[in-house]
Design a protein around this motif. Structure first.
Motif, PDB file in Angstrom:
ATOM      1  N   VAL A 106      -8.939  22.659  -3.450  1.00 11.35           N
ATOM      2  CA  VAL A 106     -10.244  22.000  -3.511  1.00 11.35           C
ATOM      3  C   VAL A 106     -10.742  21.824  -2.080  1.00 11.35           C
ATOM      4  CG1 VAL A 106      -9.812  20.799  -5.697  1.00 11.35           C
ATOM      5  CG2 VAL A 106      -9.173  19.693  -3.553  1.00 11.35           C
ATOM      6  N   PRO A 107     -12.048  21.744  -1.860  1.00 11.96           N
ATOM      7  CA  PRO A 107     -12.565  21.704  -0.488  1.00 11.96           C
ATOM      8  C   PRO A 107     -12.407  20.364   0.208  1.00 11.96           C
ATOM      9  CG  PRO A 107     -14.372  21.660  -2.053  1.00 11.96           C
ATOM     10  CD  PRO A 107     -13.132  21.923  -2.849  1.00 11.96           C
ATOM     11  N   ASN A 108     -12.239  19.283  -0.524  1.00 17.16           N
ATOM     12  CA  ASN A 108     -12.121  17.953   0.065  1.00 17.16           C
ATOM     13  C   ASN A 108     -11.606  17.007  -1.011  1.00 17.16           C
ATOM     14  OD1 ASN A 108     -14.574  16.947  -1.459  1.00 17.16           O
ATOM     15  ND2 ASN A 108     -15.571  18.447  -0.138  1.00 17.16           N
ATOM     16  N   GLY A 109     -11.351  15.774  -0.642  1.00 17.08           N
ATOM     17  CA  GLY A 109     -11.018  14.796  -1.665  1.00 17.08           C
ATOM     18  C   GLY A 109      -9.851  13.887  -1.335  1.00 17.08           C
ATOM     19  N   ILE A 146       2.354   4.616  -8.627  1.00 15.38           N
ATOM     20  CA  ILE A 146       2.146   3.598  -9.666  1.00 15.38           C
ATOM     21  C   ILE A 146       2.950   2.322  -9.405  1.00 15.38           C
ATOM     22  CG2 ILE A 146       1.714   5.403 -11.381  1.00 15.38           C
ATOM     23  CD1 ILE A 146       4.403   4.631 -12.676  1.00 15.38           C
ATOM     24  N   THR A 147       3.763   2.310  -8.349  1.00 17.41           N
ATOM     25  CA  THR A 147       4.598   1.142  -8.057  1.00 17.41           C
ATOM     26  C   THR A 147       3.917   0.180  -7.097  1.00 17.41           C
ATOM     27  OG1 THR A 147       6.593   2.485  -8.402  1.00 17.41           O
ATOM     28  CG2 THR A 147       6.859   0.393  -7.227  1.00 17.41           C
ATOM     29  N   GLY A 148       3.264   0.713  -6.077  1.00 15.96           N
ATOM     30  CA  GLY A 148       2.560  -0.130  -5.126  1.00 15.96           C
ATOM     31  C   GLY A 148       1.356  -0.803  -5.758  1.00 15.96           C
ATOM     32  N   ASP A 149       0.872  -1.867  -5.118  1.00 12.80           N
ATOM     33  CA  ASP A 149      -0.343  -2.521  -5.609  1.00 12.80           C
ATOM     34  C   ASP A 149      -1.545  -1.600  -5.466  1.00 12.80           C
ATOM     35  OD1 ASP A 149       0.551  -5.502  -6.039  1.00 12.80           O
ATOM     36  OD2 ASP A 149       1.449  -4.845  -4.152  1.00 12.80           O
ATOM     37  N   VAL A 150      -1.499  -0.747  -4.440  1.00  9.66           N
ATOM     38  CA  VAL A 150      -2.564   0.211  -4.163  1.00  9.66           C
ATOM     39  C   VAL A 150      -1.910   1.546  -3.842  1.00  9.66           C
ATOM     40  CG1 VAL A 150      -4.563   0.737  -2.710  1.00  9.66           C
ATOM     41  CG2 VAL A 150      -3.959  -1.643  -3.157  1.00  9.66           C
ATOM     42  N   ALA A 151      -2.513   2.637  -4.273  1.00  4.97           N
ATOM     43  CA  ALA A 151      -2.011   3.967  -3.934  1.00  4.97           C
ATOM     44  C   ALA A 151      -3.148   4.832  -3.394  1.00  4.97           C
ATOM     45  CB  ALA A 151      -1.375   4.638  -5.148  1.00  4.97           C
ATOM     46  N   ILE A 152      -2.837   5.583  -2.342  1.00  2.32           N
ATOM     47  CA  ILE A 152      -3.794   6.482  -1.689  1.00  2.32           C
ATOM     48  C   ILE A 152      -3.310   7.916  -1.882  1.00  2.32           C
ATOM     49  CG2 ILE A 152      -4.983   7.031   0.463  1.00  2.32           C
ATOM     50  CD1 ILE A 152      -5.397   4.130  -0.305  1.00  2.32           C
ATOM     51  N   PHE A 153      -4.220   8.815  -2.245  1.00  2.87           N
ATOM     52  CA  PHE A 153      -3.877  10.221  -2.435  1.00  2.87           C
ATOM     53  C   PHE A 153      -4.825  11.110  -1.640  1.00  2.87           C
ATOM     54  CE2 PHE A 153      -2.669   7.898  -6.229  1.00  2.87           C
ATOM     55  CZ  PHE A 153      -1.419   8.393  -6.557  1.00  2.87           C
ATOM     56  N   CYS A 154      -4.305  12.265  -1.209  1.00  4.00           N
ATOM     57  CA  CYS A 154      -5.155  13.318  -0.629  1.00  4.00           C
ATOM     58  C   CYS A 154      -5.067  14.526  -1.551  1.00  4.00           C
ATOM     59  CB  CYS A 154      -4.680  13.689   0.775  1.00  4.00           C
ATOM     60  SG  CYS A 154      -5.722  14.940   1.572  1.00  4.00           S
ATOM     61  N   LEU A 155      -6.216  15.068  -1.938  1.00  5.73           N
ATOM     62  CA  LEU A 155      -6.236  16.157  -2.915  1.00  5.73           C
ATOM     63  C   LEU A 155      -6.125  17.540  -2.273  1.00  5.73           C
ATOM     64  CD1 LEU A 155      -9.084  14.854  -5.273  1.00  5.73           C
ATOM     65  CD2 LEU A 155      -6.665  14.186  -5.177  1.00  5.73           C
ATOM     66  N   ILE A 188       0.867  -1.181   0.000  1.00  2.23           N
ATOM     67  CA  ILE A 188       0.000   0.000   0.000  1.00  2.23           C
ATOM     68  C   ILE A 188       0.902   1.228   0.000  1.00  2.23           C
ATOM     69  CG2 ILE A 188      -1.807   1.268   1.222  1.00  2.23           C
ATOM     70  CD1 ILE A 188      -2.610  -1.423   2.531  1.00  2.23           C
ATOM     71  N   GLU A 189       0.779   2.039  -1.034  1.00  3.68           N
ATOM     72  CA  GLU A 189       1.628   3.223  -1.217  1.00  3.68           C
ATOM     73  C   GLU A 189       0.829   4.467  -0.829  1.00  3.68           C
ATOM     74  OE1 GLU A 189       4.407   5.110  -4.820  1.00  3.68           O
ATOM     75  OE2 GLU A 189       3.225   3.300  -5.163  1.00  3.68           O
ATOM     76  N   ASP A 190       1.190   5.055   0.297  1.00  2.00           N
ATOM     77  CA  ASP A 190       0.481   6.222   0.826  1.00  2.00           C
ATOM     78  C   ASP A 190       1.116   7.488   0.264  1.00  2.00           C
ATOM     79  OD1 ASP A 190      -0.570   8.326   2.344  1.00  2.00           O
ATOM     80  OD2 ASP A 190      -0.771   7.106   4.146  1.00  2.00           O
ATOM     81  N   CYS A 191       0.408   8.095  -0.695  1.00  2.00           N
ATOM     82  CA  CYS A 191       0.874   9.324  -1.351  1.00  2.00           C
ATOM     83  C   CYS A 191       0.074  10.538  -0.895  1.00  2.00           C
ATOM     84  CB  CYS A 191       0.767   9.185  -2.867  1.00  2.00           C
ATOM     85  SG  CYS A 191       1.536   7.708  -3.561  1.00  2.00           S
ATOM     86  N   ALA A 192      -0.551  10.449   0.283  1.00  2.00           N
ATOM     87  CA  ALA A 192      -1.417  11.534   0.740  1.00  2.00           C
ATOM     88  C   ALA A 192      -0.672  12.861   0.854  1.00  2.00           C
ATOM     89  CB  ALA A 192      -2.042  11.169   2.094  1.00  2.00           C
ATOM     90  N   LEU A 193       0.638  12.804   1.133  1.00  2.00           N
ATOM     91  CA  LEU A 193       1.430  14.027   1.284  1.00  2.00           C
ATOM     92  C   LEU A 193       2.301  14.312   0.066  1.00  2.00           C
ATOM     93  CD1 LEU A 193       2.744  13.475   4.945  1.00  2.00           C
ATOM     94  CD2 LEU A 193       0.547  14.408   4.204  1.00  2.00           C
TER      95      LEU A 193
END
Length: 402
Positions: free
Chosen positions: A171-174, A156-165, A138-143
């Motif tokens: 933007v107000p959320n995401g 794009i390397t991890g099986d899963v990636a998480i982003f914070c917008l 799990i690749e945490d890209c939130a920051l």
């Protein structure tokens, strides 16, 4: 006696929504998650973490997480049914791979890597380790939205990636979730937040933009409107979901993004955002390296900083003093999650005492950056009261001794 400041500036921690943003035309999505057709969008990135744990079937197993963490990601994993074990991170965010491998057991169901503040973690090495033990990464890209590891985009390397917008974009959320492996999970689009939530977040961001760019009149108007707004909200008993929340809330887990986030996230000039963030970071690096040893001595090509990580003796005190001067500095990730034994991770404990988040986002001009640098230099040059300094050191140590 403490100096009292009449702030001549307002510097928000994150980028704000202005009329220029609202009027921008549509842009091509060239970076993940916007370049990924099957990306799933959420109100919070933490909601994406919860759904990831459910989709990957991590319930009951152990997920290995960095000892330097926010805490909300740990809450989301635990609420989803996973157990969490922590691995060592060093004073420069480096991963102790020996510790990670030592803690992998038959109960381990996933590895979790965080890219800190726009600086890539060792994702390729972590991916090799995950593959060695047939574990998802799990690749945490939130920051670290838009950051690159060399010529490879983060996420794009991890099986899963998480982003914070909303940490990097106006933007107000995401939050976003991307699956990179062969297994693709279908998920219905989630319902948007209430109109009152969207209105509250957008109006707050517009006011912050006005306070940043409108000088003293803008700051005064924001203060007046905020006072009136709080009274109105209290009288009407209207509630809304705030992005200032520091904890996971199961009640919000199935909230999607608002309509305005959908509109704005594809109307960003990513090239300009990257250039301004890097310019501002390098400006602070040059101005502040003489008063505080930089956490990173350079800004490699492709890195898109979320903020400038200032190292100080007591980040709570420094952040409070900068906020009093109108600069929304943050004592970054100052607390361990209760499930993590702080005494096992002195390097993470030191980071939690010493890192202050200094804004360097795309809304800030070089003139504003100069004011920020001057304020930081003045605060760090101020002679501390020796008794107070010792007391703060004792308090900081006590935070991790209980």
């Amino acid at each position: 006696m403490e100096k009292r400041f009449n702030p001549g500036v307002f510097v928000p921690a994150f980028p704000t929504i202005g009329l220029d943003v609202l009027l921008q035309g549509r842009q091509l999505g060239t970076h993940p998650p916007f370049s990924v057709p099957g990306a799933h969008y959420f109100f919070f990135a933490r909601n994406a973490i919860w759904h990831t744990a459910k989709m990957l079937g991590l319930d009951g197993g152990e997920v290995l997480v960095p000892s330097y963490h926010h805490g909300v990601e740990v809450e989301a994993l635990i609420d989803a049914g996973a157990q969490v074990k922590f691995y060592r991170t060093g004073e420069r965010f480096e991963v102790d791979f020996l510790d990670v491998e030592r803690k992998i057991s038959p109960r381990t169901t996933a590895l979790y890597l965080i890219h800190f503040a726009g600086f890539p973690g060792p994702v390729r090495e972590m991916k090799k380790l995950a593959e060695k033990y047939s574990l998802p990464l799990i690749e945490d890209c939130a920051l670290s939205l838009f950051s690159m590891d060399g010529d490879v985009p983060l996420g794009i390397t991890g099986d899963v990636a998480i982003f914070c917008l909303y940490k990097l974009l106006p933007v107000p959320n995401g939050g976003a979730l991307v699956f990179n492996g062969p297994d693709r999970f279908n998920m219905a689009e989630l319902p948007p937040p209430s109109a009152s939530t969207t209105f509250s977040l957008v109006s707050s961001s517009l006011l912050r933009n006005m306070a940043l760019r409108g000088g003293k009149p803008g700051r005064t108007l924001r203060k007046l409107v905020l006072g009136l707004g709080k009274g109105t909200m209290k009288a009407s008993k209207i509630t809304h979901v705030s992005t200032d929340s520091q904890h996971f809330n199961r009640a919000d887990v199935n909230l999607g993004i608002s309509w305005i986030t959908k509109r704005l996230m594809f109307r960003q000039n990513i090239t300009a955002i990257v250039e301004k963030r890097r310019r501002n970071y390098l400006f602070l690096l040059d101005r502040l390296r003489g008063v505080s040893a930089p956490l990173f001595d350079a800004l490699p090509a492709g890195n898109v900083p979320l903020f400038y990580p200032l190292l100080v003796e007591d980040n709570r005190v420094t952040a409070e003093r900068l906020v009093a001067r109108g600069i929304e500095a943050v004592n970054f990730w100052c607390d361990f999650h209760p499930a993590c034994n702080a005494l096992e991770f002195p390097e993470a404990a030191k980071l939690r005492r010493s890192v202050v988040e200094i804004p360097c986002h795309q809304d800030l001009t070089l003139e504003t950056m100069a004011k920020i640098a001057d304020a930081v230099r003045e605060e760090l040059a101020a002679e501390p009261n020796p008794a107070n300094s010792k007391a703060r050191q004792a308090q900081a140590a006590a935070r991790y001794a209980v």
